[in-house]
Design an enzyme around this catalytic site. Structure first.
Site, mmCIF file in Angstrom:
data_model
loop_
_atom_site.group_PDB
_atom_site.id
_atom_site.type_symbol
_atom_site.label_atom_id
_atom_site.label_comp_id
_atom_site.label_asym_id
_atom_site.label_seq_id
_atom_site.Cartn_x
_atom_site.Cartn_y
_atom_site.Cartn_z
ATOM 1 N N SER A 149 0.822 -1.046 -0.062
ATOM 2 C CA SER A 149 0.076 0.031 -0.106
ATOM 3 C C SER A 149 0.780 1.298 0.012
ATOM 4 O O SER A 149 2.040 1.333 0.306
ATOM 5 C CB SER A 149 -0.778 0.062 1.266
ATOM 6 O OG SER A 149 -1.442 1.470 1.368
ATOM 7 N N TYR A 162 -2.641 -1.078 10.413
ATOM 8 C CA TYR A 162 -2.578 -1.083 8.951
ATOM 9 C C TYR A 162 -1.198 -0.779 8.294
ATOM 10 O O TYR A 162 -0.725 -1.357 7.467
ATOM 11 C CB TYR A 162 -3.965 -0.488 8.158
ATOM 12 C CG TYR A 162 -3.772 -0.560 6.603
ATOM 13 C CD1 TYR A 162 -4.645 -1.688 6.245
ATOM 14 C CD2 TYR A 162 -3.580 0.219 5.643
ATOM 15 C CE1 TYR A 162 -4.671 -1.771 4.778
ATOM 16 C CE2 TYR A 162 -3.567 0.044 4.568
ATOM 17 C CZ TYR A 162 -4.211 -1.180 3.924
ATOM 18 O OH TYR A 162 -4.207 -1.080 2.679
HETATM 19 P P1 NDP Z 1 -11.834 -5.700 -0.046
HETATM 20 O O1 NDP Z 1 -12.221 -5.649 1.508
HETATM 21 O O2 NDP Z 1 -12.833 -5.334 -1.103
HETATM 22 O O3 NDP Z 1 -11.630 -7.377 -0.218
HETATM 23 C C1 NDP Z 1 -11.028 -7.909 0.644
HETATM 24 C C2 NDP Z 1 -10.689 -9.619 0.416
HETATM 25 O O4 NDP Z 1 -10.016 -10.222 1.208
HETATM 26 C C3 NDP Z 1 -12.091 -10.304 0.114
HETATM 27 O O5 NDP Z 1 -12.037 -11.403 -1.008
HETATM 28 C C4 NDP Z 1 -12.066 -11.069 1.507
HETATM 29 O O6 NDP Z 1 -12.926 -12.276 1.614
HETATM 30 C C5 NDP Z 1 -10.796 -11.466 1.882
HETATM 31 N N1 NDP Z 1 -10.254 -11.643 3.157
HETATM 32 C C6 NDP Z 1 -10.195 -10.804 4.057
HETATM 33 N N2 NDP Z 1 -9.936 -11.508 5.394
HETATM 34 C C7 NDP Z 1 -9.597 -12.673 4.748
HETATM 35 C C8 NDP Z 1 -8.987 -13.889 5.938
HETATM 36 N N3 NDP Z 1 -8.609 -14.002 6.845
HETATM 37 N N4 NDP Z 1 -8.740 -14.974 4.964
HETATM 38 C C9 NDP Z 1 -9.250 -15.034 3.357
HETATM 39 N N5 NDP Z 1 -9.386 -14.053 3.101
HETATM 40 C C10 NDP Z 1 -9.833 -12.970 3.527
HETATM 41 O O7 NDP Z 1 -10.418 -5.436 -0.185
HETATM 42 P P2 NDP Z 1 -9.529 -4.626 -1.319
HETATM 43 O O8 NDP Z 1 -9.987 -5.381 -2.756
HETATM 44 O O9 NDP Z 1 -9.810 -3.086 -1.356
HETATM 45 O O10 NDP Z 1 -8.346 -4.861 -0.957
HETATM 46 C C11 NDP Z 1 -6.996 -5.914 -1.321
HETATM 47 C C12 NDP Z 1 -5.815 -5.504 -0.885
HETATM 48 O O11 NDP Z 1 -5.376 -4.420 -1.442
HETATM 49 C C13 NDP Z 1 -5.647 -5.500 0.820
HETATM 50 O O12 NDP Z 1 -4.315 -6.137 0.971
HETATM 51 C C14 NDP Z 1 -5.534 -4.073 0.952
HETATM 52 O O13 NDP Z 1 -4.956 -3.606 2.008
HETATM 53 C C15 NDP Z 1 -5.040 -3.565 -0.321
HETATM 54 N N6 NDP Z 1 -4.982 -2.327 -0.865
HETATM 55 C C16 NDP Z 1 -6.323 -1.583 -1.131
HETATM 56 C C17 NDP Z 1 -6.445 -0.181 -1.235
HETATM 57 C C18 NDP Z 1 -7.426 0.443 -1.439
HETATM 58 O O14 NDP Z 1 -7.658 1.616 -1.995
HETATM 59 N N7 NDP Z 1 -8.901 -0.578 -1.683
HETATM 60 C C19 NDP Z 1 -5.005 0.506 -1.316
HETATM 61 C C20 NDP Z 1 -3.931 0.048 -1.110
HETATM 62 C C21 NDP Z 1 -3.799 -1.413 -0.729
HETATM 63 P P3 NDP Z 1 -14.401 -12.085 1.968
HETATM 64 O O15 NDP Z 1 -15.197 -11.794 0.420
HETATM 65 O O16 NDP Z 1 -14.674 -13.636 2.314
HETATM 66 O O17 NDP Z 1 -14.685 -11.133 3.213
#
Ligand code: NDP
Length: 258
Positions: A149, A162
């Protein structure tokens, strides 16, 4: 040398954690477009199955698999990776993408919440990475992409756990490189800027925050999950075979200006 030989993933198996929705889902689709057989992951089994069914309709039943497991649970991770290798094939690409956010001022953060955020954003990459790397080392080849990030490098109020986790993930990328690069494994990271997903929907809806982000980003817009597809496909392909331990910021220029 052809583009296909550089960037084609020709049936290689790619596991993307947290790919039932958001960025992970878009990255899995991009890897499938490049030719990979993708393994989707998430916690919510129904959401995961519905994404799997969409991928199967788009790419073919034999090009997608789903594995619902908790990336923070050592036993579940070990079982899932062993099962996937037997059921789908050797994992050639791992994208450690699962992550969560928790917005509270540091003085009010409960230890359990601190731990949860560290577990999902950082320890998960160690657990899944270790399990997959043990097999990649034996094969002498593999690609790991950790989703960091801008908070791997920058800080702002209310997201302390985070920020600590994503900073740790940047250095875990280097630690993995130090130990695994000689085994033919390239470990790199992609660090997204502010990307419009469910995780950030409340920020997009907050007019003041929204205009601050757009003003703070030289590209003058939010990113989309699709903006991350090219860099992740590149770091998963032969085109990055001598790229080791790098963090590629995909942030519209946010981290290069004050
Ligand atoms: P979302 O909240 O949209 O999606 C998160 C995903 O992670 C879902 O598929 C969720 O599954 C899964 N998940 C969460 N906890 C677990 C777990 N314990 N085991 C398995 N799966 C898990 O997040 P984003 O798509 O926005 O973010 C994805 C990545 O990108 C993250 O690492 C985030 O920190 C990073 N990021 C995002 C940014 C943004 O602006 N959005 C910016 C910078 C980095 P389920 O659907 O089952 O809950």
């Amino acid at each position: 040398m052809t583009l296909e030989s550089l960037f084609g993933l020709d049936d290689r198996v790619a596991l993307v954690t947290g790919s039932s929705r958001g960025i992970g889902r878009e990255l899995a689709a991009a890897l499938a477009e490049a030719g990979a057989t993708v393994v989707l992951n998430g916690l919510d089994a129904d959401r995961l199955e519905s994404t799997r069914a969409e991928f199967a309709a788009r790419f073919g039943e034999d090009r997608v698999a789903a594995a619902a497991f908790d990336v923070t649970d050592e036993e579940q991770v070990a079982r899932a990776v062993a099962d996937l290798e037997a059921r789908v094939g050797p994992i050639a690409v791992l994208v450690n993408n699962a992550g969560i956010q928790h917005r509270v001022p540091l003085v009010d953060v409960a230890l359990a919440d601190w731990q949860r955020v560290l577990d999902v954003n950082l320890t998960s990459a160690f657990l899944v990475g270790r399990e997959v790397a043990r097999r990649m080392i034996g094969r002498g080849t593999g690609k790991i992409v950790n989703i960091c990030s801008v908070q791997s490098d920058l800080a702002r109020p209310t997201i302390g756990p985070y920020t600590a986790a994503k900073g740790g993930l940047r250095n875990l990328t280097r630690a993995m490189t130090a130990e695994w690069a000689a085994h033919g494994i390239q470990v790199n990271a992609v660090a997204p800027g502010y990307i419009h997903t469910e995780m950030t929907q409340n920020l997009v809806d907050d007019e003041a925050f929204n205009s601050w982000i757009v003003g703070r980003t030289p590209a003058a817009r939010w990113g989309t999950p699709a903006d991350l597809a090219g860099p992740v496909v590149w770091l998963s392909s032969r085109g990055s075979d001598f790229v080791n331990g790098q963090v590629v910021f995909v942030d519209g220029g946010m981290t290069v200006v004050v």
